[in-house]
Scaffold this motif. Structure first.
Motif, PDB file in Angstrom:
ATOM      1  N   UNK A  39       0.823  -1.223   0.000  1.00 52.30           N
ATOM      2  CA  UNK A  39       0.000   0.000   0.000  1.00 52.30           C
ATOM      3  C   UNK A  39       0.851   1.266   0.000  1.00 52.30           C
ATOM      4  N   UNK A  40       2.045   1.172  -0.557  1.00 48.73           N
ATOM      5  CA  UNK A  40       2.900   2.353  -0.663  1.00 48.73           C
ATOM      6  C   UNK A  40       2.637   3.128  -1.945  1.00 48.73           C
ATOM      7  N   UNK A  41       2.124   2.457  -2.945  1.00 46.60           N
ATOM      8  CA  UNK A  41       1.754   3.078  -4.217  1.00 46.60           C
ATOM      9  C   UNK A  41       0.365   2.602  -4.618  1.00 46.60           C
ATOM     10  N   UNK A  42      -0.288   3.415  -5.444  1.00 44.45           N
ATOM     11  CA  UNK A  42      -1.607   3.026  -5.953  1.00 44.45           C
ATOM     12  C   UNK A  42      -1.484   1.835  -6.897  1.00 44.45           C
ATOM     13  N   UNK A  43      -2.416   0.907  -6.803  1.00 40.90           N
ATOM     14  CA  UNK A  43      -2.388  -0.272  -7.680  1.00 40.90           C
ATOM     15  C   UNK A  43      -2.462   0.146  -9.144  1.00 40.90           C
ATOM     16  N   UNK A  44      -3.264   1.171  -9.414  1.00 42.72           N
ATOM     17  CA  UNK A  44      -3.472   1.585 -10.811  1.00 42.72           C
ATOM     18  C   UNK A  44      -2.180   2.100 -11.440  1.00 42.72           C
ATOM     19  N   UNK A  45      -1.333   2.748 -10.663  1.00 41.95           N
ATOM     20  CA  UNK A  45      -0.096   3.273 -11.246  1.00 41.95           C
ATOM     21  C   UNK A  45       0.997   2.200 -11.278  1.00 41.95           C
ATOM     22  N   UNK A  50       6.873   1.404 -15.621  1.00 40.91           N
ATOM     23  CA  UNK A  50       7.810   1.004 -16.661  1.00 40.91           C
ATOM     24  C   UNK A  50       9.043   0.408 -15.989  1.00 40.91           C
ATOM     25  N   UNK A  63       7.567   5.506 -12.612  1.00 43.69           N
ATOM     26  CA  UNK A  63       6.167   5.894 -12.720  1.00 43.69           C
ATOM     27  C   UNK A  63       6.138   7.287 -13.326  1.00 43.69           C
ATOM     28  N   UNK A  64       4.963   7.841 -13.435  1.00 38.33           N
ATOM     29  CA  UNK A  64       4.855   9.188 -13.989  1.00 38.33           C
ATOM     30  C   UNK A  64       5.611  10.194 -13.129  1.00 38.33           C
TER      31      UNK A  64
ATOM     32  N   UNK B   1       7.433   9.734 -21.631  1.00 31.21           N
ATOM     33  CA  UNK B   1       7.678   9.444 -20.211  1.00 31.21           C
ATOM     34  C   UNK B   1       8.433  10.629 -19.616  1.00 31.21           C
ATOM     35  N   UNK B   2       7.873  11.222 -18.559  1.00 26.00           N
ATOM     36  CA  UNK B   2       8.526  12.355 -17.910  1.00 26.00           C
ATOM     37  C   UNK B   2       9.596  11.852 -16.961  1.00 26.00           C
ATOM     38  N   UNK B 113      -8.397   4.473  -6.033  1.00 25.59           N
ATOM     39  CA  UNK B 113      -7.408   3.761  -5.218  1.00 25.59           C
ATOM     40  C   UNK B 113      -7.224   4.409  -3.858  1.00 25.59           C
ATOM     41  N   UNK B 114      -7.520   5.697  -3.749  1.00 24.81           N
ATOM     42  CA  UNK B 114      -7.281   6.432  -2.512  1.00 24.81           C
ATOM     43  C   UNK B 114      -8.525   6.520  -1.629  1.00 24.81           C
ATOM     44  N   UNK B 116     -10.440   4.568   0.005  1.00 27.30           N
ATOM     45  CA  UNK B 116     -10.513   3.857   1.289  1.00 27.30           C
ATOM     46  C   UNK B 116      -9.569   4.469   2.315  1.00 27.30           C
ATOM     47  N   UNK B 147      -3.641  13.567  -3.584  1.00 26.22           N
ATOM     48  CA  UNK B 147      -3.153  12.224  -3.253  1.00 26.22           C
ATOM     49  C   UNK B 147      -3.116  12.085  -1.744  1.00 26.22           C
ATOM     50  N   UNK B 150       0.600   7.812   2.054  1.00 28.50           N
ATOM     51  CA  UNK B 150       0.745   6.385   2.322  1.00 28.50           C
ATOM     52  C   UNK B 150       2.066   6.204   3.052  1.00 28.50           C
TER      53      UNK B 150
END
Lengths: 224, 177
Positions: A39-45, A50, A63-64, B1-2, B113-114, B116, B147, B150
């Motif tokens: 749970x340190x990063x969102x699953x979607x990202x 990459x 990630x982005x 990609x940034x 995702x956030x 919860x 965001x 976490x």
């Protein structure tokens, strides 16, 4: 000589944060899916991460808004030009260190900025103020500052140093790159501390490191 | 990609030293007998070069100029209370900490995702950004990014688990004797 125009230290063209931890790590444990499981990063990202390199001795994924690279002796987490807050990078680093079975001897909080000047004249004037060509031109033809590193002792009780690098920006024309490396040594390299201790140290040092970096940017750009 | 803003390390001319403490010999003998190490430079001998732990950033990914994000303002928020479709929070500016306000947000502003993570006392970050999407041809457009934090805490449960593990391991070692 005409005074340099004021460059706003709060208006860099580019701004970034890099956190580097030196110690003992297991790179293969830093796969993107682990960060989602913890749970340190969102699953979607994580699903769109990459993965540039995945090996027992080195892992690199992006990630982005961040790039993570882990070696057996070094972990770095860097922001990108699409990171909205440095605090997100900090939280990820601290969370990772709290949950992994690693050890850390030292770490660095690196604040990096690129500042633009309005003209070649002003850009050169800034460099000449830091490194005067008059001190060099009796034995070098057209001397110019290529890289300047200056190190100071820490203003607190921690071991380490504050190191500042200034050099012409290679990303933006008529600009300078400034990096403040706020380096803290927690323990000897041969006897590093458990990584949760480094997480706590990072969080404790955060505000002061931000303030120190800001003071460096303001001090260097103050043309008075 | 940034990518990051790290300064790419420029190519070093072949005749320049790498640096004071790390300077290598500028030239080496064409044939080095087996077992013989290259001689150290005078710099290394005089300065008694020792390994230094360096924590500065070293990698330099390319910058994706077309997709840079410029932060106009950023805030840290703490959730005060939550209803079915909104939550109220107290906000403090990250750059200017004297900027404080209270605001109500729709739950739809929170990433699925956030959601919860939204609870009383939860911390989040809000940034008002300008996106420079030159590829899309829209120039700059303002947007907001929210965001939730976490950050796992190192709780007493972790210490207890570590203590139990240590005790059981020590007992196993004693039993093995």
């Amino acid at each position: 000589m005409a005074a340099e125009p004021h460059v706003d230290p709060d208006a860099p063209e580019l701004s970034g944060l890099g956190l580097v931890f030196l110690g003992r790590f297991e790179p293969s444990s830093f796969q993107p899916s682990w960060f989602a499981e913890q749970d340190l990063l969102r699953s979607e990202e994580v699903a769109t991460a990459k993965i540039n390199l995945f090996h027992n001795e080195v892992v690199n994924f992006a990630l982005d808004w961040l790039i993570l690279e882990a070696h057996t002796n070094r972990l770095s987490i860097q922001s990108t030009t699409r990171t909205a807050q440095d605090e997100l990078v900090r939280d990820l680093a601290a969370g990772t260190l709290r949950l992994t079975d690693a050890s850390v001897a030292a770490f660095g909080i690196n604040h990096e900025r690129h500042y633009a000047f309005g003209s070649d004249r002003d850009w050169h004037a800034f460099g000449h103020r830091l490194v005067s060509p008059q001190n060099w031109d009796s034995f070098l033809k057209q001397p110019g500052m290529r890289t300047l590193d200056v190190q100071g002792v820490r203003p607190d009780d921690a071991d380490g140093y504050i190191r500042v690098r200034v050099e012409p920006s290679v990303r933006i024309k008529q600009s300078v790159y400034i990096r403040v490396n706020d380096h803290i040594e927690l323990a000897p390299a041969t006897d590093p501390l458990p990584s949760p201790d480094a997480a706590n140290a990072l969080l404790e040092q955060w505000d002061a490191a931000q303030a120190r970096a800001q003071a460096v940017f303001e001090g260097l750009l103050d043309s008075r | 990609m940034t990518t990051a803003v790290e300064q790419p390390a420029g190519p070093m001319p072949s005749s320049s030293p790498l640096g004071g403490q790390e300077a290598e010999a500028l030239t080496l003998p064409r044939e080095i007998p087996r077992g013989a190490a290259p001689s150290r430079t005078a710099t290394e001998v005089l300065q008694g070069a020792r390994p230094e732990m360096q924590s500065d950033t070293a990698t330099s990914p390319p910058d994706d100029e077309a997709r840079r994000l410029r932060v106009r303002e950023s805030w840290e928020g703490v959730v005060l209370n939550v209803s079915d479709d909104t939550f109220t929070a107290r906000l403090q500016g990250l750059k200017n900490t004297s900027n404080r306000l209270q605001a109500t947000f729709r739950m739809t502003a929170v990433s699925p995702d956030d959601r919860r993570l939204v609870s009383s006392g939860a911390v989040f970050y809000l940034a008002v950004v300008l996106r420079v999407d030159r590829q899309v041809g829209t120039g700059q457009r303002a947007d907001a990014e929210l965001r939730f934090r976490r950050l796992p805490t190192w709780t007493g449960d972790h210490y207890a688990a570590a203590k139990r593990w240590g005790e059981s391991t020590a007992q196993a070692l004693l039993d093995a004797d």
